[in-house]
Motif scaffolding. Sequence first.
Motif, short mmCIF file in Angstrom:
data_model
loop_
_atom_site.label_atom_id
_atom_site.label_comp_id
_atom_site.label_asym_id
_atom_site.label_seq_id
_atom_site.Cartn_x
_atom_site.Cartn_y
_atom_site.Cartn_z
N LYS A 8 0.83 -1.20 0.00
CA LYS A 8 0.00 0.00 0.00
C LYS A 8 0.87 1.26 0.00
O LYS A 8 2.01 1.26 0.45
CB LYS A 8 -0.93 0.00 1.22
CG LYS A 8 -0.20 0.01 2.57
CD LYS A 8 -1.21 -0.09 3.70
CE LYS A 8 -0.49 -0.10 5.06
NZ LYS A 8 -1.43 -0.19 6.18
N ALA A 9 0.29 2.33 -0.52
CA ALA A 9 1.00 3.60 -0.60
C ALA A 9 0.86 4.35 0.71
O ALA A 9 -0.10 5.08 0.94
CB ALA A 9 0.45 4.44 -1.76
N ASN A 10 1.79 4.13 1.61
CA ASN A 10 1.80 4.80 2.91
C ASN A 10 3.24 5.26 3.15
O ASN A 10 4.18 4.48 2.97
CB ASN A 10 1.35 3.84 4.00
CG ASN A 10 1.42 4.45 5.38
OD1 ASN A 10 2.50 4.55 5.96
ND2 ASN A 10 0.27 4.84 5.90
N ALA A 16 10.31 2.45 5.02
CA ALA A 16 10.86 1.19 5.54
C ALA A 16 11.13 0.21 4.40
O ALA A 16 12.15 -0.50 4.41
CB ALA A 16 9.88 0.58 6.54
N HIS A 17 10.22 0.17 3.43
CA HIS A 17 10.36 -0.75 2.31
C HIS A 17 11.61 -0.43 1.49
O HIS A 17 12.42 -1.32 1.20
CB HIS A 17 9.11 -0.66 1.43
CG HIS A 17 9.19 -1.44 0.15
ND1 HIS A 17 9.41 -2.81 0.11
CD2 HIS A 17 9.06 -1.05 -1.15
CE1 HIS A 17 9.42 -3.21 -1.14
NE2 HIS A 17 9.21 -2.17 -1.92
N ASP A 195 3.70 4.24 -4.58
CA ASP A 195 3.88 5.50 -3.87
C ASP A 195 5.08 6.24 -4.47
O ASP A 195 6.21 5.73 -4.48
CB ASP A 195 4.12 5.23 -2.39
CG ASP A 195 4.18 6.50 -1.54
OD1 ASP A 195 4.08 7.60 -2.12
OD2 ASP A 195 4.32 6.37 -0.32
N ARG A 196 4.85 7.45 -4.97
CA ARG A 196 5.92 8.21 -5.61
C ARG A 196 7.01 8.61 -4.62
O ARG A 196 8.12 8.98 -5.04
CB ARG A 196 5.34 9.45 -6.30
CG ARG A 196 4.45 9.09 -7.48
CD ARG A 196 3.96 10.34 -8.20
NE ARG A 196 3.14 9.97 -9.35
CZ ARG A 196 2.58 10.86 -10.17
NH1 ARG A 196 2.76 12.16 -9.95
NH2 ARG A 196 1.84 10.47 -11.19
N ALA A 197 6.71 8.56 -3.35
CA ALA A 197 7.72 8.87 -2.35
C ALA A 197 8.89 7.89 -2.41
O ALA A 197 9.99 8.20 -1.94
CB ALA A 197 7.11 8.86 -0.95
N LEU A 202 14.85 6.67 -2.70
CA LEU A 202 16.04 6.16 -3.41
C LEU A 202 17.04 7.28 -3.66
O LEU A 202 18.25 7.08 -3.52
CB LEU A 202 15.62 5.52 -4.73
CG LEU A 202 14.91 4.18 -4.66
CD1 LEU A 202 14.37 3.79 -6.03
CD2 LEU A 202 15.84 3.09 -4.13
N LEU A 203 16.55 8.45 -4.02
CA LEU A 203 17.43 9.57 -4.31
C LEU A 203 18.14 10.08 -3.07
O LEU A 203 19.19 10.74 -3.16
CB LEU A 203 16.63 10.71 -4.94
CG LEU A 203 16.02 10.41 -6.32
CD1 LEU A 203 15.13 11.57 -6.76
CD2 LEU A 203 17.11 10.16 -7.35
N HIS A 204 17.59 9.78 -1.89
CA HIS A 204 18.18 10.22 -0.63
C HIS A 204 18.98 9.12 0.07
O HIS A 204 19.47 9.35 1.18
CB HIS A 204 17.08 10.71 0.32
CG HIS A 204 16.42 11.98 -0.12
ND1 HIS A 204 15.43 12.61 0.62
CD2 HIS A 204 16.60 12.75 -1.22
CE1 HIS A 204 15.04 13.71 -0.01
NE2 HIS A 204 15.73 13.82 -1.13
#
Length: 426
Positions: A8-10, A16-17, A195-197, A202-204
């Motif tokens: 899910k997108a949370n 964490a994922h 989730d676009r977050a 990944l970028l961080h």
Amino acid sequence: MNFIQPIKANSSDTTAHVAALCKAARASTRQLAMADTATRNAALRAAARALRNASADLVAANAEDIAGLDDGKPESFVDRLRLDKARVAALADAIDAIAELPDPVGRELARFERPNGLDIRRVAVPIGVIAMIYESRPNVGADASALCIKSGNAIILRGGSESIRSTAAIVACMRKGLVEAGLPADCVQAVATIDRAAVTELLHAVDLVDLVIPRGGRGLVELVRREARVPTLLHLDGNCHSYVHADADVAQAVAIIRNAKLRRTGICGATESIVIDRQVADRVLPALADAMPDCELRGDAEAVAIEPRLLPASEEDWSTEYLDAIASVKIVGGLDEAIAFVSDNSSGHTDAILTRNDEAARRFMTAVDSAVVMHNASTQFSDGGEFGMGAEIGIATGKMHARGPVGLEQLTSFKYLVHGAGQTRT
């Protein structure tokens, strides 16, 4: 076959994922980097077999992705996403072909002996953990995974939300091949959330991800430029130009442009803008309109006046990557104006000049600062396979580390190995 199930997108779940993926990838790199050529090749061949054996499952997963698309998606978009048995077979064949390529790891890039007797070698080594962020095309996941396995890199794939099932199915096959060869499955992983977050995470991911490669539209690339805290290898959109010079062979130029635009409209090497010298416009434009009735041509006022089958172009057309059967047409008053127009509007991917004048070609190819510049050839040759490099992970439009088609050699870094015989420094 058990595919990765979307989560899910949370935001907390996504953080964490992604962290778990990055840590698992980092943990897998040592064993992969130590693996010999035969082991990495065995993993690739096993993955190719798994793809062939799971062909029906892959096609079914892909059909679910396509069924979930919003109405109104252009056919060119759907075609980039679609997998059928023939395309799955082509994915497997491409992986087998990568297994046959020379191993880029361990290559001696330079060797020199110092006056004090130190023997110094510069050798190619894997980069480490690569995150690949891309849109729609599931084949990118297969090619990128295979290239990373071959070059000793772990990879985390973040495909577009519209291809999440297809990507998971492909990754399952790649992981099966790794396990069969005795390598960690976590050398290849996929982000399992829409989730676009996840992209920002990944970028961080400093200290866990060594390189991010984005492959998609301008919006994705701009996000990466804005947010990245880890090194990136940018693949900008393909606003490619073909310039018909005054000394062009008109028939040849028209044939090249038709191929450059329409062979496959949805690839980044497709010509999007046709630039025509005023001296030959009255011959080139009618011939183009005759040869490309299946392409919407949008021209400036001068082009429309010469060939009324063209539609009027807007200012936005000069910077648009259509990825469809549409092209803009600009009339210019000579080579210098063509160079200026291309330089101002190109995305720096691939641009071409069509001419029998070698000096004009030399000037254009020197002045136009794109990753690939061509003379009398279709821009659709801008491809690692066509360059003899095997599969590619993308076309880099930046100027650092790698530029143009990014293949196996570009997925390595290097280190120095220094051999001494007891030397101490004074």
